[in-house]
Design a protein around this motif. Sequence first.
Motif, PDB file in Angstrom:
ATOM      1  N   PRO A  74       0.637  -1.218   0.066  1.00 56.33           N
ATOM      2  CA  PRO A  74       0.224   0.134  -0.069  1.00 56.33           C
ATOM      3  C   PRO A  74       0.819   1.398   0.039  1.00 56.33           C
ATOM      4  O   PRO A  74       1.785   1.294   0.618  1.00 56.33           O
ATOM      5  CB  PRO A  74      -0.779  -0.146   1.296  1.00 56.33           C
ATOM      6  N   GLU A  75       0.426   2.302  -0.728  1.00 62.25           N
ATOM      7  CA  GLU A  75       0.922   3.510  -0.775  1.00 62.25           C
ATOM      8  C   GLU A  75      -0.197   4.578  -0.478  1.00 62.25           C
ATOM      9  O   GLU A  75      -1.344   4.449  -1.106  1.00 62.25           O
ATOM     10  CB  GLU A  75       1.723   3.808  -2.263  1.00 62.25           C
ATOM     11  N   GLY A  76       0.120   5.848   0.127  1.00 65.65           N
ATOM     12  CA  GLY A  76      -0.745   6.753   0.139  1.00 65.65           C
ATOM     13  C   GLY A  76      -2.062   6.461   1.248  1.00 65.65           C
ATOM     14  O   GLY A  76      -1.817   5.283   1.888  1.00 65.65           O
ATOM     15  N   GLU A  77      -2.647   7.497   1.379  1.00 62.14           N
ATOM     16  CA  GLU A  77      -3.595   7.309   2.560  1.00 62.14           C
ATOM     17  C   GLU A  77      -4.622   6.521   2.445  1.00 62.14           C
ATOM     18  O   GLU A  77      -5.210   5.597   3.332  1.00 62.14           O
ATOM     19  CB  GLU A  77      -4.607   8.670   2.685  1.00 62.14           C
ATOM     20  N   HIS A  78      -5.104   5.908   1.401  1.00 68.96           N
ATOM     21  CA  HIS A  78      -5.961   4.875   0.802  1.00 68.96           C
ATOM     22  C   HIS A  78      -5.205   3.573   0.422  1.00 68.96           C
ATOM     23  O   HIS A  78      -6.141   2.939  -0.266  1.00 68.96           O
ATOM     24  CB  HIS A  78      -7.169   5.414   0.055  1.00 68.96           C
ATOM     25  N   GLY A  79      -4.181   3.519   0.730  1.00 67.27           N
ATOM     26  CA  GLY A  79      -3.432   2.257  -0.104  1.00 67.27           C
ATOM     27  C   GLY A  79      -3.987   0.836   0.689  1.00 67.27           C
ATOM     28  O   GLY A  79      -4.471   1.017   1.754  1.00 67.27           O
ATOM     29  N   ARG A  80      -3.676   0.005  -0.321  1.00 67.91           N
ATOM     30  CA  ARG A  80      -4.191  -1.226   0.267  1.00 67.91           C
ATOM     31  C   ARG A  80      -3.090  -2.555  -0.306  1.00 67.91           C
ATOM     32  O   ARG A  80      -2.667  -2.198  -1.463  1.00 67.91           O
ATOM     33  CB  ARG A  80      -5.662  -1.684   0.078  1.00 67.91           C
ATOM     34  N   TYR A  81      -3.160  -3.540   0.348  1.00 70.21           N
ATOM     35  CA  TYR A  81      -2.283  -4.578  -0.234  1.00 70.21           C
ATOM     36  C   TYR A  81      -3.256  -5.244  -1.302  1.00 70.21           C
ATOM     37  O   TYR A  81      -4.452  -5.330  -1.359  1.00 70.21           O
ATOM     38  CB  TYR A  81      -2.039  -5.737   0.902  1.00 70.21           C
ATOM     39  N   ASP A  82      -2.567  -5.771  -2.125  1.00 73.16           N
ATOM     40  CA  ASP A  82      -3.173  -6.266  -3.397  1.00 73.16           C
ATOM     41  C   ASP A  82      -2.434  -7.769  -3.847  1.00 73.16           C
ATOM     42  O   ASP A  82      -1.137  -7.616  -4.260  1.00 73.16           O
ATOM     43  CB  ASP A  82      -3.015  -5.505  -4.746  1.00 73.16           C
ATOM     44  N   VAL A  83      -2.810  -8.744  -3.618  1.00 71.94           N
ATOM     45  CA  VAL A  83      -2.157 -10.021  -3.603  1.00 71.94           C
ATOM     46  C   VAL A  83      -2.611 -10.820  -4.935  1.00 71.94           C
ATOM     47  O   VAL A  83      -3.852 -11.071  -5.086  1.00 71.94           O
ATOM     48  CB  VAL A  83      -2.599 -10.961  -2.525  1.00 71.94           C
ATOM     49  N   THR A  84      -1.855 -11.026  -5.794  1.00 71.77           N
ATOM     50  CA  THR A  84      -2.174 -12.074  -7.209  1.00 71.77           C
ATOM     51  C   THR A  84      -1.350 -13.259  -6.858  1.00 71.77           C
ATOM     52  O   THR A  84      -0.377 -13.457  -6.370  1.00 71.77           O
ATOM     53  CB  THR A  84      -1.319 -11.411  -8.250  1.00 71.77           C
ATOM     54  N   ARG A  85      -2.622 -14.221  -6.683  1.00 70.50           N
ATOM     55  CA  ARG A  85      -2.265 -15.636  -6.404  1.00 70.50           C
ATOM     56  C   ARG A  85      -2.117 -16.356  -7.599  1.00 70.50           C
ATOM     57  O   ARG A  85      -2.779 -16.338  -8.795  1.00 70.50           O
ATOM     58  CB  ARG A  85      -3.110 -16.115  -5.530  1.00 70.50           C
ATOM     59  N   PRO A  86      -1.191 -17.646  -7.572  1.00 71.27           N
ATOM     60  CA  PRO A  86      -1.241 -18.511  -8.766  1.00 71.27           C
ATOM     61  C   PRO A  86      -2.628 -19.497  -8.685  1.00 71.27           C
ATOM     62  O   PRO A  86      -3.185 -19.569  -7.701  1.00 71.27           O
ATOM     63  CB  PRO A  86       0.100 -19.175  -8.509  1.00 71.27           C
ATOM     64  N   ASP A  87      -2.646 -20.068  -9.804  1.00 69.94           N
ATOM     65  CA  ASP A  87      -3.757 -20.864  -9.883  1.00 69.94           C
ATOM     66  C   ASP A  87      -4.021 -22.059  -9.019  1.00 69.94           C
ATOM     67  O   ASP A  87      -4.931 -22.228  -8.465  1.00 69.94           O
ATOM     68  CB  ASP A  87      -3.852 -21.716 -11.422  1.00 69.94           C
ATOM     69  N   ALA A  88      -2.682 -22.716  -8.579  1.00 69.37           N
ATOM     70  CA  ALA A  88      -3.047 -23.667  -7.568  1.00 69.37           C
ATOM     71  C   ALA A  88      -3.154 -23.186  -6.468  1.00 69.37           C
ATOM     72  O   ALA A  88      -4.043 -23.982  -5.725  1.00 69.37           O
ATOM     73  CB  ALA A  88      -1.370 -24.306  -7.612  1.00 69.37           C
ATOM     74  N   HIS A  89      -2.752 -22.195  -6.057  1.00 74.84           N
ATOM     75  CA  HIS A  89      -3.283 -21.585  -4.498  1.00 74.84           C
ATOM     76  C   HIS A  89      -4.736 -21.009  -4.647  1.00 74.84           C
ATOM     77  O   HIS A  89      -5.559 -21.605  -3.704  1.00 74.84           O
ATOM     78  CB  HIS A  89      -2.531 -20.360  -4.388  1.00 74.84           C
ATOM     79  N   HIS A  90      -5.427 -20.670  -5.836  1.00 76.37           N
ATOM     80  CA  HIS A  90      -6.759 -20.438  -5.966  1.00 76.37           C
ATOM     81  C   HIS A  90      -7.572 -21.855  -5.614  1.00 76.37           C
ATOM     82  O   HIS A  90      -8.479 -21.757  -4.781  1.00 76.37           O
ATOM     83  CB  HIS A  90      -7.192 -19.882  -7.267  1.00 76.37           C
ATOM     84  N   ARG A  91      -7.065 -22.763  -6.245  1.00 74.66           N
ATOM     85  CA  ARG A  91      -7.790 -24.129  -6.150  1.00 74.66           C
ATOM     86  C   ARG A  91      -7.488 -24.709  -4.686  1.00 74.66           C
ATOM     87  O   ARG A  91      -8.514 -25.046  -4.145  1.00 74.66           O
ATOM     88  CB  ARG A  91      -6.892 -25.031  -6.992  1.00 74.66           C
ATOM     89  N   LEU A  92      -6.411 -24.188  -4.097  1.00 76.57           N
ATOM     90  CA  LEU A  92      -6.420 -24.583  -2.568  1.00 76.57           C
ATOM     91  C   LEU A  92      -7.443 -23.815  -1.704  1.00 76.57           C
ATOM     92  O   LEU A  92      -8.216 -24.284  -0.743  1.00 76.57           O
ATOM     93  CB  LEU A  92      -5.004 -24.097  -2.123  1.00 76.57           C
ATOM     94  N   LEU A  93      -7.561 -22.616  -2.135  1.00 78.59           N
ATOM     95  CA  LEU A  93      -8.808 -21.767  -1.391  1.00 78.59           C
ATOM     96  C   LEU A  93     -10.130 -22.348  -1.776  1.00 78.59           C
ATOM     97  O   LEU A  93     -10.837 -22.327  -0.895  1.00 78.59           O
ATOM     98  CB  LEU A  93      -8.632 -19.890  -1.839  1.00 78.59           C
ATOM     99  N   PHE A  94     -10.136 -22.651  -2.920  1.00 74.65           N
ATOM    100  CA  PHE A  94     -11.511 -23.363  -3.370  1.00 74.65           C
ATOM    101  C   PHE A  94     -11.826 -24.626  -2.513  1.00 74.65           C
ATOM    102  O   PHE A  94     -13.078 -24.826  -2.226  1.00 74.65           O
ATOM    103  CB  PHE A  94     -11.694 -23.685  -4.770  1.00 74.65           C
ATOM    104  N   HIS A  95     -10.985 -25.526  -2.546  1.00 73.45           N
ATOM    105  CA  HIS A  95     -11.060 -26.641  -1.580  1.00 73.45           C
ATOM    106  C   HIS A  95     -11.461 -26.471  -0.334  1.00 73.45           C
ATOM    107  O   HIS A  95     -12.126 -27.188   0.301  1.00 73.45           O
ATOM    108  CB  HIS A  95      -9.725 -27.315  -1.576  1.00 73.45           C
ATOM    109  N   ALA A  96     -10.620 -25.290   0.409  1.00 66.03           N
ATOM    110  CA  ALA A  96     -10.894 -24.916   1.813  1.00 66.03           C
ATOM    111  C   ALA A  96     -12.205 -24.400   1.940  1.00 66.03           C
ATOM    112  O   ALA A  96     -13.200 -24.665   2.827  1.00 66.03           O
ATOM    113  CB  ALA A  96     -10.036 -23.820   2.316  1.00 66.03           C
ATOM    114  N   ALA A  97     -12.883 -23.885   0.688  1.00 65.41           N
ATOM    115  CA  ALA A  97     -14.276 -23.515   0.937  1.00 65.41           C
ATOM    116  C   ALA A  97     -15.302 -24.509   0.306  1.00 65.41           C
ATOM    117  O   ALA A  97     -16.289 -24.157   0.532  1.00 65.41           O
ATOM    118  CB  ALA A  97     -14.266 -22.181   0.086  1.00 65.41           C
ATOM    119  N   ARG A  98     -14.943 -25.763   0.088  1.00 64.45           N
ATOM    120  CA  ARG A  98     -15.773 -26.770  -0.366  1.00 64.45           C
ATOM    121  C   ARG A  98     -16.392 -26.455  -1.845  1.00 64.45           C
ATOM    122  O   ARG A  98     -17.596 -26.461  -2.027  1.00 64.45           O
ATOM    123  CB  ARG A  98     -16.860 -27.305   0.707  1.00 64.45           C
ATOM    124  N   LEU A  99     -15.793 -25.597  -2.530  1.00 63.20           N
ATOM    125  CA  LEU A  99     -15.985 -25.370  -3.956  1.00 63.20           C
ATOM    126  C   LEU A  99     -15.400 -26.370  -5.067  1.00 63.20           C
ATOM    127  O   LEU A  99     -14.174 -26.543  -4.770  1.00 63.20           O
ATOM    128  CB  LEU A  99     -15.832 -23.945  -4.209  1.00 63.20           C
TER     129      LEU A  99
END
Length: 196
Positions: A119-144
């Motif tokens: 993040p930069e500036g007053e309204h900065g925020r983290y922005d995470v770009t994840r690889p496909d394999a990690h998205h699939r891990l999140l989907f598994h954790a969410a039962r999707l």
Amino acid sequence: GAGVGRVTKGCLLRRCKQVHLLEACEAWSRQSRRYLGRKRSERCTFLLGRLEDFTPAAGTYDLIWAQWVLQYLTDADAARALGALGRSLSPTGLLVLKENYPYWLPPVERSAAFAVDVPEGEHGRYDVTRPDAHHRLLFHAARLRVVQAERGSETVTWVLGAEAGAAGETVDAAAVLLGALDLRGERAAHLEARWA
């Protein structure tokens, strides 16, 4: 968040009788009402809130569209939010999820690379770009389950459905993610305490 409502206007209202727009920023929510106009807005419910805090009722939605939102969430918040959305799907409902991937990296590095904008500036925020394999891990954790995935030049669009028998069932996202990362000892205890 729903933002100004471009997806709602250009896609969802053409196919859906009723659309719920969840947006964390009140100014964007007001802007979406103006952008959609009075007639289209009558078919919309405008909800003010954050995705990680949103807990819709089970079986509520036939279609959920989430675009460029997981990149602002921690893994634990993303898995919990996805789980809540999955439980809110009707038996034939689908979740469309569109996220960036690290397209600027050489192809051999894209499958395992994370990218984080600090993040930069007053309204900065983290922005995470994840690889496909990690998205699939999140989907598994969410039962999707992945029904379909389509890679664009800079994004991946996932079509997800709830896993069979997952209705109403929650998963301890932190435990799944910690197990997949195989973290041990002090660091794992610190993360578990933070996610609890």
